[in-house]
Design a protein around this motif. Sequence first.
Motif, PDB file in Angstrom:
ATOM      1  N   GLU A 166       0.824  -1.212   0.000  1.00  0.00           N
ATOM      2  CA  GLU A 166       0.000   0.000   0.000  1.00  0.00           C
ATOM      3  C   GLU A 166       0.855   1.259   0.000  1.00  0.00           C
ATOM      4  O   GLU A 166       0.385   2.319  -0.410  1.00  0.00           O
ATOM      5  CB  GLU A 166      -0.917   0.015   1.229  1.00  0.00           C
ATOM      6  CG  GLU A 166      -1.924  -1.138   1.249  1.00  0.00           C
ATOM      7  CD  GLU A 166      -2.785  -1.122   2.502  1.00  0.00           C
ATOM      8  OE1 GLU A 166      -2.442  -0.369   3.450  1.00  0.00           O
ATOM      9  OE2 GLU A 166      -3.790  -1.838   2.537  1.00  0.00           O
ATOM     10  N   ASN A 167       2.091   1.142   0.489  1.00  0.00           N
ATOM     11  CA  ASN A 167       2.965   2.308   0.579  1.00  0.00           C
ATOM     12  C   ASN A 167       4.384   1.937   0.164  1.00  0.00           C
ATOM     13  O   ASN A 167       4.865   0.856   0.495  1.00  0.00           O
ATOM     14  CB  ASN A 167       2.998   2.854   2.007  1.00  0.00           C
ATOM     15  CG  ASN A 167       1.648   3.335   2.489  1.00  0.00           C
ATOM     16  OD1 ASN A 167       1.233   4.463   2.203  1.00  0.00           O
ATOM     17  ND2 ASN A 167       0.942   2.482   3.221  1.00  0.00           N
TER      18      ASN A 167
ATOM     19  N   GLY B 248      -2.154   7.478 -12.030  1.00  0.00           N
ATOM     20  CA  GLY B 248      -1.131   7.814 -11.031  1.00  0.00           C
ATOM     21  C   GLY B 248       0.256   7.339 -11.368  1.00  0.00           C
ATOM     22  O   GLY B 248       1.094   7.219 -10.480  1.00  0.00           O
TER      23      GLY B 248
ATOM     24  N   TYR C 192       1.098  13.922  -8.307  1.00  0.00           N
ATOM     25  CA  TYR C 192       0.652  12.969  -9.317  1.00  0.00           C
ATOM     26  C   TYR C 192      -0.065  13.720 -10.430  1.00  0.00           C
ATOM     27  O   TYR C 192      -0.821  14.670 -10.176  1.00  0.00           O
ATOM     28  CB  TYR C 192      -0.333  11.954  -8.732  1.00  0.00           C
ATOM     29  CG  TYR C 192       0.240  11.014  -7.696  1.00  0.00           C
ATOM     30  CD1 TYR C 192       0.617   9.723  -8.022  1.00  0.00           C
ATOM     31  CD2 TYR C 192       0.371  11.421  -6.362  1.00  0.00           C
ATOM     32  CE1 TYR C 192       1.118   8.851  -7.059  1.00  0.00           C
ATOM     33  CE2 TYR C 192       0.876  10.561  -5.398  1.00  0.00           C
ATOM     34  CZ  TYR C 192       1.251   9.282  -5.749  1.00  0.00           C
ATOM     35  OH  TYR C 192       1.741   8.428  -4.804  1.00  0.00           O
TER      36      TYR C 192
ATOM     37  N   ASP D 223      -3.985  10.725  -5.970  1.00  0.00           N
ATOM     38  CA  ASP D 223      -3.005  10.708  -4.875  1.00  0.00           C
ATOM     39  C   ASP D 223      -2.344   9.346  -4.693  1.00  0.00           C
ATOM     40  O   ASP D 223      -1.725   9.087  -3.663  1.00  0.00           O
ATOM     41  CB  ASP D 223      -3.667  11.145  -3.565  1.00  0.00           C
ATOM     42  CG  ASP D 223      -4.764  10.197  -3.122  1.00  0.00           C
ATOM     43  OD1 ASP D 223      -5.095   9.251  -3.878  1.00  0.00           O
ATOM     44  OD2 ASP D 223      -5.299  10.387  -2.011  1.00  0.00           O
ATOM     45  N   ALA D 224      -2.463   8.478  -5.715  1.00  0.00           N
ATOM     46  CA  ALA D 224      -1.865   7.155  -5.603  1.00  0.00           C
ATOM     47  C   ALA D 224      -1.694   6.544  -6.983  1.00  0.00           C
ATOM     48  O   ALA D 224      -2.357   6.932  -7.954  1.00  0.00           O
ATOM     49  CB  ALA D 224      -2.706   6.241  -4.725  1.00  0.00           C
TER      50      ALA D 224
ATOM     51  N   THR E  67      -2.270   3.369  -9.316  1.00  0.00           N
ATOM     52  CA  THR E  67      -3.168   2.221  -9.415  1.00  0.00           C
ATOM     53  C   THR E  67      -2.708   1.325 -10.554  1.00  0.00           C
ATOM     54  O   THR E  67      -2.532   1.791 -11.689  1.00  0.00           O
ATOM     55  CB  THR E  67      -4.619   2.661  -9.643  1.00  0.00           C
ATOM     56  OG1 THR E  67      -5.039   3.509  -8.569  1.00  0.00           O
ATOM     57  CG2 THR E  67      -5.548   1.451  -9.712  1.00  0.00           C
TER      58      THR E  67
ATOM     59  N   VAL F 203      -3.140  -0.453  -5.276  1.00  0.00           N
ATOM     60  CA  VAL F 203      -3.214   0.998  -5.070  1.00  0.00           C
ATOM     61  C   VAL F 203      -2.078   1.360  -4.124  1.00  0.00           C
ATOM     62  O   VAL F 203      -2.096   1.004  -2.943  1.00  0.00           O
ATOM     63  CB  VAL F 203      -4.573   1.429  -4.496  1.00  0.00           C
ATOM     64  CG1 VAL F 203      -4.602   2.940  -4.293  1.00  0.00           C
ATOM     65  CG2 VAL F 203      -5.708   0.989  -5.417  1.00  0.00           C
ATOM     66  N   ILE F 204      -1.074   2.053  -4.659  1.00  0.00           N
ATOM     67  CA  ILE F 204       0.163   2.300  -3.913  1.00  0.00           C
ATOM     68  C   ILE F 204       0.401   3.804  -3.810  1.00  0.00           C
ATOM     69  O   ILE F 204       0.366   4.517  -4.819  1.00  0.00           O
ATOM     70  CB  ILE F 204       1.369   1.642  -4.606  1.00  0.00           C
ATOM     71  CG1 ILE F 204       1.144   0.130  -4.744  1.00  0.00           C
ATOM     72  CG2 ILE F 204       2.649   1.921  -3.842  1.00  0.00           C
ATOM     73  CD1 ILE F 204       2.202  -0.552  -5.575  1.00  0.00           C
ATOM     74  N   ARG F 205       0.663   4.251  -2.594  1.00  0.00           N
ATOM     75  CA  ARG F 205       1.037   5.649  -2.370  1.00  0.00           C
ATOM     76  C   ARG F 205       2.566   5.738  -2.280  1.00  0.00           C
ATOM     77  O   ARG F 205       3.182   5.020  -1.508  1.00  0.00           O
ATOM     78  CB  ARG F 205       0.386   6.187  -1.105  1.00  0.00           C
ATOM     79  CG  ARG F 205      -1.104   6.468  -1.306  1.00  0.00           C
ATOM     80  CD  ARG F 205      -1.804   6.898  -0.037  1.00  0.00           C
ATOM     81  NE  ARG F 205      -3.163   7.327  -0.321  1.00  0.00           N
ATOM     82  CZ  ARG F 205      -4.192   6.503  -0.525  1.00  0.00           C
ATOM     83  NH1 ARG F 205      -3.989   5.199  -0.430  1.00  0.00           N
ATOM     84  NH2 ARG F 205      -5.388   6.967  -0.816  1.00  0.00           N
TER      85      ARG F 205
ATOM     86  N   HIS G  56       5.808   7.764  -1.244  1.00  0.00           N
ATOM     87  CA  HIS G  56       6.166   8.796  -0.267  1.00  0.00           C
ATOM     88  C   HIS G  56       7.592   9.253  -0.533  1.00  0.00           C
ATOM     89  O   HIS G  56       8.535   8.459  -0.494  1.00  0.00           O
ATOM     90  CB  HIS G  56       6.069   8.245   1.155  1.00  0.00           C
ATOM     91  CG  HIS G  56       4.699   7.725   1.507  1.00  0.00           C
ATOM     92  ND1 HIS G  56       3.688   8.534   1.968  1.00  0.00           N
ATOM     93  CD2 HIS G  56       4.185   6.475   1.446  1.00  0.00           C
ATOM     94  CE1 HIS G  56       2.605   7.807   2.197  1.00  0.00           C
ATOM     95  NE2 HIS G  56       2.880   6.551   1.876  1.00  0.00           N
TER      96      HIS G  56
ATOM     97  N   GLN H  94       8.967  -0.827   1.663  1.00  0.00           N
ATOM     98  CA  GLN H  94       7.597  -1.016   1.181  1.00  0.00           C
ATOM     99  C   GLN H  94       6.896  -1.947   2.160  1.00  0.00           C
ATOM    100  O   GLN H  94       7.535  -2.800   2.789  1.00  0.00           O
ATOM    101  CB  GLN H  94       7.574  -1.557  -0.253  1.00  0.00           C
ATOM    102  CG  GLN H  94       8.201  -2.927  -0.455  1.00  0.00           C
ATOM    103  CD  GLN H  94       7.243  -4.059  -0.165  1.00  0.00           C
ATOM    104  OE1 GLN H  94       6.043  -3.941  -0.381  1.00  0.00           O
ATOM    105  NE2 GLN H  94       7.765  -5.160   0.358  1.00  0.00           N
TER     106      GLN H  94
END
Length: 593
Positions: free
Chosen positions: A157-158, A458, A476, A481-482, A484, A495-497, A499, A524
Amino acid sequence: MTEVDKKGKEGAMFSFYIPTAALNEQKKTLELLGENIANLNTPGYKTRRITFVETLGTVAGVSQLMFKQGAVTYTGNVTDLAIKGDSFFIVKKGEEKFYTRAGAFSVDSSGKLVNVDGYVVQGWMEDIRGGSEAEATSTITDIVIDPDLIMPAKATENVWLAGNLNAGLESTREVWATGSAFTKKATLVSSGITFPLNVTAGVNDQFKVTFNPQFGETITEELTLTAGTYNDIDSLVAEINNQINASGLKGKVEVVNAGGSLKFRAIDGYSGTTLTLSSGTNDVLSDLGFVDGVSSTSGDLADESTELNDLLQVTTSLVTGDSFNIVGKNRDGESVSGAFTYTDGATLGDLVDTINNIYSGYSTAKLENGKVVLEDDEVGDSSTTISLSASDGNTGLMSVPSFVNTESGYTARVSTSMVVYDSLGESHNLTINFTKTENTGEWNWEIVASSGETIVKGGSGKVLFDSNGSLISFIYDGGVDALTLSLSNGAEDLVIRLHADEQEGITAGITQFNAVSTLHTKHQDGKESGTLNDFKIRSDGAIIGYFTNGEEAKLAQIALAEFANPSGLKRVGGSNFISTGESGVPNIGKAES
């Protein structure tokens, strides 16, 4: 029978009863003593004692349990436990609970943690999928260590990025450089010697050599040359090396013929070593072409005139015929190759010249700050690569630093890869490219996926830095904001944000300083699935499982019970006890670590 006779008879009987009762109590004492001795080495066994009290004119023995800390013996078995303190393990047979201090446990065929009687150890089971830890106030249950336990996969996810984007990058030439600099050994070269050199014992036959390493003790040896006449440099070199090898300097200092001059060289291979020559008692140092106190320290950057055997990277001197392979591609992508062959006295500049011959017309090699740098002659996208390696069968040994692509041709681009996981635990390799724009402090970024992934949204954006090189924003494209990704293997969309800013305890984020690019994926939060591979029990009673995916998780927590009056417990066989009104109800909780 008269009243007097009756009383006399009763008195006689009572006089027999008292010693008989006393003998019975002594018998009980001996039996209890035998039981205590028989269980001397039984783990968790608690001794009992007889306390005598007077009752109706007789002495009766009352059995008491003795609870005190026993010796703790290491067995090497991960499930063998011992308690320090007054607590008890809780075990269960059917619906009945027992209490014991015997911690010789094992895992049975069904995965239950049991004692030697097959009673199941009690505690709290944990959910390895996450969530809050089990509370000590909740109901205890059987502890089960399932050998087939699987830690489920977790979709990423991150992703946290870290490192530097080189602010000095421009659309210029392709540049490769050795990852580390070539550095020099400590060397001292004579100013000249007049031959023949006459050495007379007790007159001019001694000088001192001091070897002062960065690590270790300083060694000073006064060397005494064999008296006689030395007609050439080679005979003098051989004599000095003989004296060195017969002293504490052996393997640390050597002398070589440097084109007719005398060269002393430290050969320990470490930076920071100082080599000093001093006058001896019967001094010959000036005859050898050196002044008193002359010294040299290893670790200085090498230049083109540095002989290869004077490099710290050479741990065994190269000999004529040793060779090094140079392989790569020119800027047009055509394969190029060649070899550098060592000859006596060859320098780092000779190696650079060979590289220039191989890449002639496309790139130019030079030495900068001790590093060999290969730069394209023209700006633009480039396919230039280079590698340098020692040939098999070389006599000498040189640690050859790898070449690193420090600047890409034309397009100022910095890339890093990342491995992410989907909901099925399958890994996916992605690449993120940062391309510098013409605007100050601005870079475009783009995700490149492999054939198994499709970028839905994204997948690109911009990153901005201020004039101090600090991150302003990571944006983005498309107002999302992510990132996909749609996957072809049936897993849920990823769905990855991403940072890029500082995250305390995880990453310092990314920066833009005028320094080498060090961009990389710091962390990650996804993982593949894993099966239970091993487990350990911590000193606080927590059972920690180790899984094949490299993860660990708390599987269970062993419960302990305390009693207001442990001596009031009732033994029901072996080392097992049950509570009584005299012992009080158990207070159940966790052990302290």
